[in-house]
Design a protein around this motif. Structure first.
Motif, PDB file in Angstrom:
ATOM      1  N   PHE A  31       0.812  -1.213   0.000  1.00 43.67           N
ATOM      2  CA  PHE A  31       0.000   0.000   0.000  1.00 43.67           C
ATOM      3  C   PHE A  31       0.852   1.271   0.000  1.00 43.67           C
ATOM      4  CE2 PHE A  31      -3.206  -3.009   1.732  1.00 43.67           C
ATOM      5  CZ  PHE A  31      -4.069  -2.939   0.643  1.00 43.67           C
ATOM      6  N   ILE A  32       1.973   1.257   0.692  1.00 44.49           N
ATOM      7  CA  ILE A  32       2.864   2.421   0.668  1.00 44.49           C
ATOM      8  C   ILE A  32       3.413   2.631  -0.734  1.00 44.49           C
ATOM      9  CG2 ILE A  32       5.108   3.281   1.450  1.00 44.49           C
ATOM     10  CD1 ILE A  32       4.434   2.147   4.211  1.00 44.49           C
ATOM     11  N   SER A  33       3.815   1.560  -1.390  1.00 44.11           N
ATOM     12  CA  SER A  33       4.345   1.705  -2.754  1.00 44.11           C
ATOM     13  C   SER A  33       3.263   2.150  -3.731  1.00 44.11           C
ATOM     14  CB  SER A  33       4.994   0.402  -3.209  1.00 44.11           C
ATOM     15  OG  SER A  33       4.031  -0.619  -3.295  1.00 44.11           O
ATOM     16  N   LEU A  34       2.018   1.737  -3.500  1.00 44.81           N
ATOM     17  CA  LEU A  34       0.913   2.209  -4.340  1.00 44.81           C
ATOM     18  C   LEU A  34       0.743   3.715  -4.190  1.00 44.81           C
ATOM     19  CD1 LEU A  34      -1.543   1.703  -6.197  1.00 44.81           C
ATOM     20  CD2 LEU A  34      -2.867   1.270  -4.120  1.00 44.81           C
ATOM     21  N   VAL A  36       3.021   5.881  -3.142  1.00 41.83           N
ATOM     22  CA  VAL A  36       4.193   6.537  -3.726  1.00 41.83           C
ATOM     23  C   VAL A  36       4.073   6.613  -5.241  1.00 41.83           C
ATOM     24  CG1 VAL A  36       6.681   6.256  -4.142  1.00 41.83           C
ATOM     25  CG2 VAL A  36       5.761   6.012  -1.829  1.00 41.83           C
ATOM     26  N   ASP A  37       3.656   5.531  -5.875  1.00 44.09           N
ATOM     27  CA  ASP A  37       3.521   5.530  -7.336  1.00 44.09           C
ATOM     28  C   ASP A  37       2.395   6.450  -7.817  1.00 44.09           C
ATOM     29  OD1 ASP A  37       5.651   3.903  -7.768  1.00 44.09           O
ATOM     30  OD2 ASP A  37       4.489   2.099  -8.191  1.00 44.09           O
ATOM     31  N   VAL A 114      -0.463 -11.136  -9.295  1.00 42.11           N
ATOM     32  CA  VAL A 114      -1.213 -10.234 -10.169  1.00 42.11           C
ATOM     33  C   VAL A 114      -0.601  -8.833 -10.146  1.00 42.11           C
ATOM     34  CG1 VAL A 114      -3.451  -9.092 -10.487  1.00 42.11           C
ATOM     35  CG2 VAL A 114      -3.352 -11.549 -10.068  1.00 42.11           C
ATOM     36  N   VAL A 115      -0.263  -8.349  -8.960  1.00 43.76           N
ATOM     37  CA  VAL A 115       0.359  -7.025  -8.854  1.00 43.76           C
ATOM     38  C   VAL A 115       1.713  -7.025  -9.544  1.00 43.76           C
ATOM     39  CG1 VAL A 115       1.350  -5.368  -7.225  1.00 43.76           C
ATOM     40  CG2 VAL A 115      -0.891  -6.363  -6.776  1.00 43.76           C
ATOM     41  N   TRP A 116       2.469  -8.075  -9.353  1.00 40.29           N
ATOM     42  CA  TRP A 116       3.789  -8.191  -9.959  1.00 40.29           C
ATOM     43  C   TRP A 116       3.694  -8.183 -11.493  1.00 40.29           C
ATOM     44  CZ3 TRP A 116       7.285 -12.992  -8.630  1.00 40.29           C
ATOM     45  CH2 TRP A 116       8.585 -12.786  -9.099  1.00 40.29           C
ATOM     46  N   ALA A 117       2.693  -8.859 -12.019  1.00 42.36           N
ATOM     47  CA  ALA A 117       2.546  -8.971 -13.470  1.00 42.36           C
ATOM     48  C   ALA A 117       1.930  -7.725 -14.104  1.00 42.36           C
ATOM     49  CB  ALA A 117       1.706 -10.192 -13.810  1.00 42.36           C
ATOM     50  N   TYR A 118       0.916  -7.152 -13.447  1.00 37.46           N
ATOM     51  CA  TYR A 118       0.161  -6.072 -14.063  1.00 37.46           C
ATOM     52  C   TYR A 118       0.197  -4.761 -13.277  1.00 37.46           C
ATOM     53  CZ  TYR A 118      -1.690 -10.043 -16.594  1.00 37.46           C
ATOM     54  OH  TYR A 118      -1.806 -11.171 -17.361  1.00 37.46           O
ATOM     55  N   GLY A 119       1.063  -4.654 -12.290  1.00 39.97           N
ATOM     56  CA  GLY A 119       1.096  -3.487 -11.423  1.00 39.97           C
ATOM     57  C   GLY A 119       1.550  -2.201 -12.082  1.00 39.97           C
ATOM     58  N   ASP A 120       2.161  -2.273 -13.209  1.00 40.49           N
ATOM     59  CA  ASP A 120       2.613  -1.055 -13.889  1.00 40.49           C
ATOM     60  C   ASP A 120       1.560  -0.491 -14.834  1.00 40.49           C
ATOM     61  OD1 ASP A 120       2.880  -3.254 -15.593  1.00 40.49           O
ATOM     62  OD2 ASP A 120       4.487  -2.299 -16.742  1.00 40.49           O
ATOM     63  N   ILE A 121       0.574  -1.262 -15.206  1.00 40.95           N
ATOM     64  CA  ILE A 121      -0.420  -0.838 -16.208  1.00 40.95           C
ATOM     65  C   ILE A 121      -1.206   0.406 -15.786  1.00 40.95           C
ATOM     66  CG2 ILE A 121      -2.539  -1.532 -17.391  1.00 40.95           C
ATOM     67  CD1 ILE A 121      -1.287  -4.297 -17.712  1.00 40.95           C
ATOM     68  N   PRO A 122      -1.677   0.506 -14.531  1.00 41.67           N
ATOM     69  CA  PRO A 122      -2.439   1.722 -14.181  1.00 41.67           C
ATOM     70  C   PRO A 122      -1.621   3.009 -14.242  1.00 41.67           C
ATOM     71  CG  PRO A 122      -2.763   0.020 -12.532  1.00 41.67           C
ATOM     72  CD  PRO A 122      -1.698  -0.465 -13.456  1.00 41.67           C
ATOM     73  N   PHE A 123      -0.308   2.920 -14.234  1.00 40.61           N
ATOM     74  CA  PHE A 123       0.528   4.104 -14.186  1.00 40.61           C
ATOM     75  C   PHE A 123       1.079   4.506 -15.552  1.00 40.61           C
ATOM     76  CE2 PHE A 123       0.893   1.842 -10.125  1.00 40.61           C
ATOM     77  CZ  PHE A 123       0.261   2.781  -9.321  1.00 40.61           C
TER      78      PHE A 123
END
Length: 124
Positions: A31-34, A36-37, A114-123
């Motif tokens: 959640f902290i990294s979310l 921050v991003d 799932v976060v590891w695979a697709y965590g960059d897509i929203p950004f």
């Protein structure tokens, strides 16, 4: 000195402390990294990397709870061992707690993947 430190690290109560804190730490970092991003303007995606960390912590928790469960199920005639097993059982490993931690660690592995695979897509 080192032997007593090592014995303290491998005793079941220390392993249980790890189990209690590892998944909490994984989700806090997630959640902290979310946050921050979301608010930092950078090309680094820490949220995606935190998914990998959550996976690794959840796998470690799965190993630990199975290790503690196996240590408790061992039959031993020694009175000291039986006393230690009773304390550990009362403290941590009843069947409901074991199953909850087992399934929650499996769920955390799935979330982390799932976060590891697709965590960059929203950004992007």
């Amino acid at each position: 000195m080192f032997k007593s430190l090592f014995m303290r690290l491998v005793e079941p109560t220390t392993r249980l402390s790890f189990v209690r804190g590892a998944l909490k730490l994984g989700y806090v970092i997630l959640f902290i990294s979310l946050i921050v991003d979301l608010f930092a303007e950078t090309d680094q995606y820490w949220f995606q990397r935190s998914g990998a960390l959550l996976c690794m912590l959840a796998i470690a928790v799965e190993f630990r709870i199975n290790e503690v469960r196996g240590a408790i199920d061992v039959t031993d005639e020694d009175l000291t061992s039986i006393t230690e097993q009773a304390v550990i059982t009362e403290d941590f490993i009843d069947t409901q707690t074991y199953l909850f931690l087992k399934y929650f660690s499996h769920f955390s592995i799935a979330v982390g993947t799932v976060v590891w695979a697709y965590g960059d897509i929203p950004f992007k």
